[in-house]
Enzyme design. Structure first.
Site, PDB file in Angstrom:
ATOM      1  N   ASP A   8       0.819  -1.203   0.000  1.00  0.00           N
ATOM      2  CA  ASP A   8       0.000   0.000   0.000  1.00  0.00           C
ATOM      3  C   ASP A   8       0.866   1.272   0.000  1.00  0.00           C
ATOM      4  OD1 ASP A   8      -1.172  -2.347   1.155  1.00  0.00           O
ATOM      5  OD2 ASP A   8      -2.852  -1.189   1.889  1.00  0.00           O
ATOM      6  N   GLU A  39      -4.503   1.789  -2.659  1.00  0.00           N
ATOM      7  CA  GLU A  39      -5.712   2.196  -1.927  1.00  0.00           C
ATOM      8  C   GLU A  39      -5.505   3.352  -0.963  1.00  0.00           C
ATOM      9  OE1 GLU A  39      -7.576  -0.176   0.986  1.00  0.00           O
ATOM     10  OE2 GLU A  39      -5.797  -0.279   2.230  1.00  0.00           O
ATOM     11  N   ASN A  40      -4.235   3.654  -0.626  1.00  0.00           N
ATOM     12  CA  ASN A  40      -3.962   4.759   0.296  1.00  0.00           C
ATOM     13  C   ASN A  40      -3.142   5.864  -0.344  1.00  0.00           C
ATOM     14  OD1 ASN A  40      -3.454   1.979   2.205  1.00  0.00           O
ATOM     15  ND2 ASN A  40      -5.011   3.423   2.861  1.00  0.00           N
ATOM     16  N   ASN A  68     -10.066  -1.987   0.845  1.00  0.00           N
ATOM     17  CA  ASN A  68     -11.250  -1.441   1.504  1.00  0.00           C
ATOM     18  C   ASN A  68     -11.349   0.077   1.360  1.00  0.00           C
ATOM     19  OD1 ASN A  68      -8.935  -1.645   3.278  1.00  0.00           O
ATOM     20  ND2 ASN A  68     -10.231  -0.841   4.899  1.00  0.00           N
ATOM     21  N   HIS A  69     -10.221   0.758   1.121  1.00  0.00           N
ATOM     22  CA  HIS A  69     -10.263   2.209   0.926  1.00  0.00           C
ATOM     23  C   HIS A  69     -10.468   2.606  -0.539  1.00  0.00           C
ATOM     24  CE1 HIS A  69      -9.409   3.275   5.020  1.00  0.00           C
ATOM     25  NE2 HIS A  69      -8.341   2.519   5.062  1.00  0.00           N
ATOM     26  N   HIS A 150      -6.339  -8.705   0.178  1.00  0.00           N
ATOM     27  CA  HIS A 150      -6.425  -7.565   1.087  1.00  0.00           C
ATOM     28  C   HIS A 150      -7.289  -7.964   2.279  1.00  0.00           C
ATOM     29  CE1 HIS A 150      -5.630  -3.262   1.462  1.00  0.00           C
ATOM     30  NE2 HIS A 150      -6.813  -3.157   2.045  1.00  0.00           N
ATOM     31  N   HIS A 175      -2.880  -4.775   3.287  1.00  0.00           N
ATOM     32  CA  HIS A 175      -3.835  -4.167   4.225  1.00  0.00           C
ATOM     33  C   HIS A 175      -3.258  -3.876   5.612  1.00  0.00           C
ATOM     34  CE1 HIS A 175      -7.549  -2.940   6.143  1.00  0.00           C
ATOM     35  NE2 HIS A 175      -7.432  -3.884   7.029  1.00  0.00           N
ATOM     36  N   HIS A 177      -0.210  -3.190   6.354  1.00  0.00           N
ATOM     37  CA  HIS A 177       0.880  -2.215   6.190  1.00  0.00           C
ATOM     38  C   HIS A 177       2.175  -2.646   6.865  1.00  0.00           C
ATOM     39  CE1 HIS A 177      -1.713   1.501   4.889  1.00  0.00           C
ATOM     40  NE2 HIS A 177      -2.205   0.374   4.425  1.00  0.00           N
TER      41      HIS A 177
HETATM   42 FE   LIG Z   1      -3.900   0.043   3.123  1.00  0.00          FE
HETATM   43 FE   LIG Z   2      -6.824  -1.656   3.573  1.00  0.00          FE
END
Ligand SMILES: [Fe+2]
Ligand SMILES: [Fe+2]
Ligand SMILES: [Fe+2]
Ligand SMILES: [Fe+2]
Ligand SMILES: [Fe+2]
Ligand SMILES: [Fe+2]
Ligand SMILES: [Fe+2]
Ligand SMILES: [Fe+2]
Lengths: 264, 264, 264, 264
Positions: A8, A39-40, A68-69, A150, A175, A177
């Site tokens: 990520d 996603e981030n 999820n983001h 994820h 996910h 990190h």
């Molecule tokens: Fe993430």
């Molecule tokens: Fe995530």
């Protein structure tokens, strides 16, 4: 087939870190394909924008996975359908915009990248086990297959990896990190790593400014989180696959930070 | 001060694996202190018995930490008060049997081992941040201090480590059963690893028989889990601390399995 | 069509309470159909056995619905396929034994009873919204349709009721064991009650012995729960539906306990 | 002592509904004290502002309780210390701004109102059982004591009510926005209702616009929720207490909506 996958990308510092090291990593490793989880990557650490997806793809990334983001920046709905190299979790419900897997053509063959989300401590999406069964029926045997899994828990990640052992080239988690140290080739040939880790601030909490996150734990009050500043880290995995079997031959974790400098 | 810490011992195979390697690890590393997490050491992978705690302490372990599975074997209530080297999470509510930290005297000095549990996706125990503040006030400056942080999320683990940076010798995570690759010495001198991993089956899901866990995810029906059989793994961390400052000088992760044999 | 529906029968005391009042309720109300939720009817308050399902059906119950505790007694797998009047949540994954809905023929017409589970704070089953869409396509227009919505949150229950308003005769919630006071007929004619409540002990916590449950909250340690003893309560709803439209005409909640005696 | 308590006021429509009925309810019932839960009274249904708290207190409310949404409007930190009739959950951690209980002087005596939050499926606050033990030690025996128990599960609410039975005048639940039908006087004299329900839109989901909430369940994507419009409902409870024992003598639920008009 040689694939470099990075975890990520968190905020502007994550994108800066990626750009700082990607050229040199490519020179050292000569990957046929570069995958990052985006996603981030937005400025506030949540979601992704069209500009950023263009920036990442322009900088040498071949495929961007999400999690999820995925939907945190509402403009994602404007480009997720047309941007064929951006992949959101495949097990969102029927009718979700965008694609859950994408095939990238490289000079060493075709690779299908699947994004899949776990459900434990996350949203009640479609069953990831059944979803990947359905997807795998559609992918030609000649493809390499990489799954970005994820998910929150080690239990769900390990279970899904065992479930598809021998049916995909690799399952690489994202996910949390934090990179895990359990890279291995499962008995039927699938490469596996529970989490590949993140790219971005080295001195935050999952990339976010640490004092705010600690304050949130201490006070249980709403606290605004921002991406941390300062030193950076890059975490990834470099994988080599057999051109006949499409199975994993070698997995090498990559960790670069001030305590672990890149040595070329 | 040299300390060897091993993660959650899972079932009989975990205890066998510990016994198989501990002597050689001690010969190689000469630790002053050996800590293991014993919350899964009972035959079914849940809790610990008096016999097992005696067996572990007799085999060269100096301190046993626990976690959310601490109470799974009801006989734990018979010996947790008297067994001074067994430590349960300190932030269980007032009145909980047993101790949340213990001081072990070694030839290189005294070390206080604290067990602490996170609350995210776990039980609503007392605040771990405030709990450790209170404990640290009671520990003499001359002690080394090791925290076994038993928690689910990387966010809570990193936050607590930053919170005590410079105040303890090391914060080492447990509970996910997967070793992370992020060992580091934080700026104020505290050693940190998000999770040290487990000791036990190599081909299960967190040490449990994998087909049962997969079936549970697939069917959402009750499934009885048993400890997996077959090949084994051992995960741990070896740490060296400065005798003056009690801060971390060196962290070395240990991973032993069929793909990563112990090389003495 | 007149239907009497009673909530989760808890333990032996719940079954005793049902038998105590059912004959008189039938005399007073003349229901064409009696539905009870049996997920807690086993002696320990978890699951259901073949003997108990036979006992309930023999005592004048026409259909038994289940919920998250459906599978707690393993013998359920021996009779759930053959027992055509026992219904488990329809949104368990494909391949789950038993049926998610059943049609009961009464002297006033056919009624299909659907069991459905929410997912918030519960297991990640199939989407209950999409599941009921699929089921409704299979049910003839001439049937009355009752949904037992077994869910934790008021939000998910209200949302699903609005979603099927006008397409089913009634949506009646179960699982919280506490009757709600919000019975109403939605604008398109569907009867609705967030939770119908339980049948069993009056002085427990959801029917279980209260001191044990309190001790669990206080200590966060494992505590064995047993069904409470002593005084009893019965909660239910009596519904009348239009024979042409199959829509709700009248809903009347039933509450019987020592403070609210049955007055015939 | 006669007390009228109304549940969560949702948005502008909730405040309008309160104003519409409060005068008439006061005329009918002559309460000595009016308590409302204001955690959703801001325009978007989250939190409360200074203006709104002034408006509610000016309109005849004597005490405002809060819940998990207490802090949603950041201006709450500007007035929660000085506004002596606004009470936030008492079991937020030490150092939280504002008060967890407040004593209101009425012509019939003093009443202490305590706000308490459950932890199941909510944040890991301090233990509500131990928190209320500590608070009760500080309250003179001559006070009536009302607990607004803001919690998700019926299990935690019932447990806490049993725990304080005989030690407070009443425990009234909030948070689910749906009134329950289980009002009773526990054996030692404490009045109890699992949830008092909400004040605001009648045709939403917990007061929010229903199509948005349904879309969120269906798509699992981020959806912006707004307070619903149209018809309104008011839910509350009217309680009478003995002037000698301070125990409950009578509990009468109040439900007003288009299907259940106020009859004076
Ligand atoms: Fe993430
Ligand atoms: Fe995530
Ligand atoms: Fe463990
Ligand atoms: Fe654990
Ligand atoms: Fe139940
Ligand atoms: Fe249930
Ligand atoms: Fe609320
Ligand atoms: Fe709330």
């Amino acid at each position: 087939m040689k694939i470099l996958m990075l975890g990520d990308i968190v905020g502007e510092l994550g994108r800066y870190t990626l750009l700082k090291y990607l050229a040199e990593l490519k020179t050292m490793l000569s990957p046929d394909l570069v995958i990052v989880n985006g996603e981030n990557s937005a400025a506030n650490g949540r979601g992704i924008t069209r500009t950023i997806s263009r920036e990442l793809l322009g900088a040498g990334v071949d495929c961007i996975t999400l999690g999820n983001h995925a939907w945190a920046q509402s403009e994602v709905f404007d480009f997720i359908e047309s941007e064929t190299k951006v992949v959101r979790p495949a097990n969102f419900p029927p009718g979700t915009p965008g694609r859950g897997f994408a095939t990238i053509t490289t000079s060493s063959g075709k690779c299908t990248v699947i994004s899949l989300m776990g459900r434990t401590f996350l949203q009640p999406l479609e069953c990831p086990f059944r979803t990947i069964d359905k997807i795998l029926q559609k992918i030609p045997e000649s493809h390499y297959i990489i799954v970005d899994l994820h998910a929150e828990t080690t239990s769900e990640k390990q279970s899904l990896a065992w479930y598809v052992d021998g049916r995909v080239s690799a399952v690489i988690g994202t996910h949390t990190h934090v990179q895990t140290a359990d890279e291995r080739i499962l008995p039927q040939g699938t490469g596996y790593l529970t989490d590949v880790g993140m790219v971005g601030p080295y001195d935050g909490v999952l990339g976010m400014e640490k004092d705010a996150v600690i304050r949130r734990f201490l006070t249980q009050l709403p606290v605004r989180f921002e991406v941390a500043k300062g030193r950076c880290q890059l975490n990834g995995i470099f994988m080599e696959f057999d051109s006949q079997t499409k199975k994993a031959k070698k997995l090498k974790r990559i960790r670069i930070d001030e305590d672990n400098p890149l040595i070329s």
